[in-house]
Design a protein around this motif. Structure first.
Motif, PDB file in Angstrom:
ATOM      1  N   PRO A 130      56.075  13.201  94.386  1.00 10.25           N
ATOM      2  CA  PRO A 130      55.462  13.928  93.850  1.00 10.25           C
ATOM      3  C   PRO A 130      55.351  15.058  95.959  1.00 10.25           C
ATOM      4  CG  PRO A 130      53.556  12.708  93.610  1.00 10.25           C
ATOM      5  CD  PRO A 130      54.681  11.841  93.665  1.00 10.25           C
ATOM      6  N   SER A 131      55.226  14.045  96.561  1.00 16.71           N
ATOM      7  CA  SER A 131      55.265  14.891  98.037  1.00 16.71           C
ATOM      8  C   SER A 131      56.165  14.758  98.951  1.00 16.71           C
ATOM      9  CB  SER A 131      53.671  14.452  98.430  1.00 16.71           C
ATOM     10  OG  SER A 131      53.441  13.128  98.877  1.00 16.71           O
ATOM     11  N   PRO A 132      56.213  15.478 100.033  1.00 18.02           N
ATOM     12  CA  PRO A 132      58.029  15.109 100.315  1.00 18.02           C
ATOM     13  C   PRO A 132      57.328  13.801 101.761  1.00 18.02           C
ATOM     14  CG  PRO A 132      57.338  17.591 100.553  1.00 18.02           C
ATOM     15  CD  PRO A 132      56.682  16.736 100.017  1.00 18.02           C
ATOM     16  N   GLU A 133      55.891  13.270 101.895  1.00 20.85           N
ATOM     17  CA  GLU A 133      55.653  12.429 102.724  1.00 20.85           C
ATOM     18  C   GLU A 133      56.504  11.179 101.752  1.00 20.85           C
ATOM     19  OE1 GLU A 133      53.734  15.580 104.241  1.00 20.85           O
ATOM     20  OE2 GLU A 133      54.281  15.096 102.171  1.00 20.85           O
ATOM     21  N   GLU A 134      55.180  11.250 100.244  1.00 24.84           N
ATOM     22  CA  GLU A 134      56.264  10.193  99.277  1.00 24.84           C
ATOM     23  C   GLU A 134      57.535   9.841  99.265  1.00 24.84           C
ATOM     24  OE1 GLU A 134      52.998   9.239  96.479  1.00 24.84           O
ATOM     25  OE2 GLU A 134      53.085  11.376  96.948  1.00 24.84           O
ATOM     26  N   SER A 170      62.226   7.076 100.547  1.00 27.32           N
ATOM     27  CA  SER A 170      63.690   6.803 100.601  1.00 27.32           C
ATOM     28  C   SER A 170      63.773   6.037 101.611  1.00 27.32           C
ATOM     29  CB  SER A 170      64.050   8.531 100.659  1.00 27.32           C
ATOM     30  OG  SER A 170      63.812   9.372  99.957  1.00 27.32           O
ATOM     31  N   ARG A 171      64.071   5.488 103.040  1.00 27.27           N
ATOM     32  CA  ARG A 171      64.060   4.892 103.793  1.00 27.27           C
ATOM     33  C   ARG A 171      63.994   3.364 103.414  1.00 27.27           C
ATOM     34  NH1 ARG A 171      60.920   8.605 106.734  1.00 27.27           N
ATOM     35  NH2 ARG A 171      59.259   7.726 106.594  1.00 27.27           N
ATOM     36  N   GLU A 172      62.809   2.876 102.223  1.00 22.21           N
ATOM     37  CA  GLU A 172      63.136   1.518 101.737  1.00 22.21           C
ATOM     38  C   GLU A 172      63.970   1.710 100.894  1.00 22.21           C
ATOM     39  OE1 GLU A 172      59.622   1.249  99.125  1.00 22.21           O
ATOM     40  OE2 GLU A 172      57.990   1.666 101.251  1.00 22.21           O
ATOM     41  N   PHE A 173      64.508   2.625 100.070  1.00 22.79           N
ATOM     42  CA  PHE A 173      65.134   2.761  99.345  1.00 22.79           C
ATOM     43  C   PHE A 173      66.899   2.232  99.509  1.00 22.79           C
ATOM     44  CE2 PHE A 173      68.978   5.362  97.405  1.00 22.79           C
ATOM     45  CZ  PHE A 173      69.213   4.709  95.530  1.00 22.79           C
ATOM     46  N   VAL A 174      67.351   2.781 100.856  1.00 20.68           N
ATOM     47  CA  VAL A 174      68.714   2.778 101.880  1.00 20.68           C
ATOM     48  C   VAL A 174      68.827   1.689 102.183  1.00 20.68           C
ATOM     49  CG1 VAL A 174      69.238   5.555 102.344  1.00 20.68           C
ATOM     50  CG2 VAL A 174      67.694   3.798 103.718  1.00 20.68           C
ATOM     51  N   ARG A 175      67.520   0.861 102.724  1.00 22.00           N
ATOM     52  CA  ARG A 175      68.006  -0.581 103.094  1.00 22.00           C
ATOM     53  C   ARG A 175      67.831  -1.628 101.707  1.00 22.00           C
ATOM     54  NH1 ARG A 175      64.832   2.571 106.933  1.00 22.00           N
ATOM     55  NH2 ARG A 175      64.838   1.621 108.492  1.00 22.00           N
ATOM     56  N   GLU A 176      67.220  -1.455 100.751  1.00 19.70           N
ATOM     57  CA  GLU A 176      67.707  -2.218  99.635  1.00 19.70           C
ATOM     58  C   GLU A 176      68.566  -1.649  98.786  1.00 19.70           C
ATOM     59  OE1 GLU A 176      66.171  -2.385  94.793  1.00 19.70           O
ATOM     60  OE2 GLU A 176      64.800  -1.468  96.266  1.00 19.70           O
ATOM     61  N   TRP A 227      71.637   3.505 107.705  1.00 25.02           N
ATOM     62  CA  TRP A 227      70.367   3.978 107.176  1.00 25.02           C
ATOM     63  C   TRP A 227      69.838   4.758 107.451  1.00 25.02           C
ATOM     64  CZ3 TRP A 227      68.194  -2.193 108.610  1.00 25.02           C
ATOM     65  CH2 TRP A 227      68.672  -2.826 107.663  1.00 25.02           C
ATOM     66  N   GLU A 228      69.337   5.557 108.368  1.00 25.96           N
ATOM     67  CA  GLU A 228      68.480   6.416 108.906  1.00 25.96           C
ATOM     68  C   GLU A 228      69.356   7.732 107.965  1.00 25.96           C
ATOM     69  OE1 GLU A 228      66.145   7.385 110.579  1.00 25.96           O
ATOM     70  OE2 GLU A 228      66.171   5.531 110.622  1.00 25.96           O
ATOM     71  N   PRO A 229      71.038   8.052 108.327  1.00 31.97           N
ATOM     72  CA  PRO A 229      71.437   9.651 107.721  1.00 31.97           C
ATOM     73  C   PRO A 229      70.790   9.483 106.553  1.00 31.97           C
ATOM     74  CG  PRO A 229      73.131   7.747 108.602  1.00 31.97           C
ATOM     75  CD  PRO A 229      71.308   7.766 109.710  1.00 31.97           C
ATOM     76  N   SER A 230      71.249   8.383 105.445  1.00 30.28           N
ATOM     77  CA  SER A 230      71.500   8.180 104.598  1.00 30.28           C
ATOM     78  C   SER A 230      70.055   8.705 103.949  1.00 30.28           C
ATOM     79  CB  SER A 230      71.943   6.879 103.490  1.00 30.28           C
ATOM     80  OG  SER A 230      72.409   6.430 104.516  1.00 30.28           O
ATOM     81  N   ALA A 231      69.068   8.357 104.156  1.00 31.39           N
ATOM     82  CA  ALA A 231      67.708   8.380 103.587  1.00 31.39           C
ATOM     83  C   ALA A 231      67.358   9.408 103.422  1.00 31.39           C
ATOM     84  CB  ALA A 231      66.940   7.443 104.312  1.00 31.39           C
ATOM     85  N   PRO A 232      67.193  10.361 104.293  1.00 25.98           N
ATOM     86  CA  PRO A 232      67.285  12.576 103.476  1.00 25.98           C
ATOM     87  C   PRO A 232      67.935  12.691 103.125  1.00 25.98           C
ATOM     88  CG  PRO A 232      66.933  11.676 106.664  1.00 25.98           C
ATOM     89  CD  PRO A 232      68.036  10.598 105.799  1.00 25.98           C
TER      90      PRO A 232
END
Length: 219
Positions: free
Chosen positions: A30-34, A39-45, A55-60
């Motif tokens: 529900p929130s941008p922070e979450e 997203s950072r966890e998602f791209v690493r997985e 990872w860094e450009p993919s997360a946003p």
């Protein structure tokens, strides 16, 4: 390994299903922070063999995609990546959305859905009896023309894609949950059909008491 996903909302009654190993859930939150953190966890997985340069450009990108999904009523979205025996990866996309209906009787709601979907000659619409109640499946196979600018081939390429969509009326309120699986890996079609069938057997409209992976639908 499987993950039980419980979907919660202040408006929609709760429901849950089991997501099999190989599905990587997008960080719908529900929130941008979450979303940013997930997203950072998602791209690493998802790109477990990668590094910060990937990872860094993919997360946003995935955070923005998750925001779009949440704003358009999706409760769950995942990418499925499955290793092929001959090498490479078979990919699919699974989304779960909830729609409000005018009918609280699951049988009548399912009959109306079946009648509506059967009106399209390109749909293979069928009645299903699931452990959680009646449902309607709709299978479509589409042929797309992909231009050489995308494929770098000598000419246009015909791409066959398949979609499995299942509408399941809630037994606890005037809502219908819609599971949609899309793939272009048609040589893996039987496996994806079996996976979807297994997911559907686990749908529950009761609140699980265990500590589960929880998803919130924005109000």
């Amino acid at each position: 390994m499987t993950t039980t996903v419980e979907v919660e909302s202040e408006i929609v009654p709760p429901f849950s299903f089991v997501a099999p190993n190989g599905l990587h859930a997008l960080p719908i939150a529900p929130s941008p922070e979450e979303r940013a953190g997930l997203s950072r966890e998602f791209v690493r997985e998802l790109y477990s063999s990668g590094n910060e340069a990937i990872w860094e450009p993919s997360a946003p990108f995935y955070a923005a995609l998750a925001e779009y999904m949440a704003d358009n009523g999706f409760a769950y979205s995942a990418m499925g990546l499955f290793a092929r025996e001959e090498g490479g990866v078979a990919q699919c996309a699974l989304t779960v959305a909830v729609a409000k209906t005018d009918q609280t009787d699951t049988e009548i709601a399912a009959q109306g859905i079946l009648a509506a979907l059967s009106g399209n000659p390109y749909n293979d619409a069928r009645w299903l009896d699931l452990p959680c109640g009646p449902a309607v499946s709709c299978v479509r196979v589409n042929e797309l023309t992909v231009q050489p600018e995308v494929t770098r081939a000598d000419g246009p390429v015909e791409l066959l894609t398949g979609q499995i969509q299942v509408h399941v009326p809630f037994s606890t309120g005037p809502y219908t949950v819609v599971f949609t699986l899309d793939t272009a890996a048609m040589d893996y079609w039987a496996e994806f059909c079996n996976m979807m069938s297994a997911i559907l057997q686990t749908i529950s409209f009761e609140s699980p008491s265990e500590d589960l992976s929880s998803v919130s639908i924005p109000a």
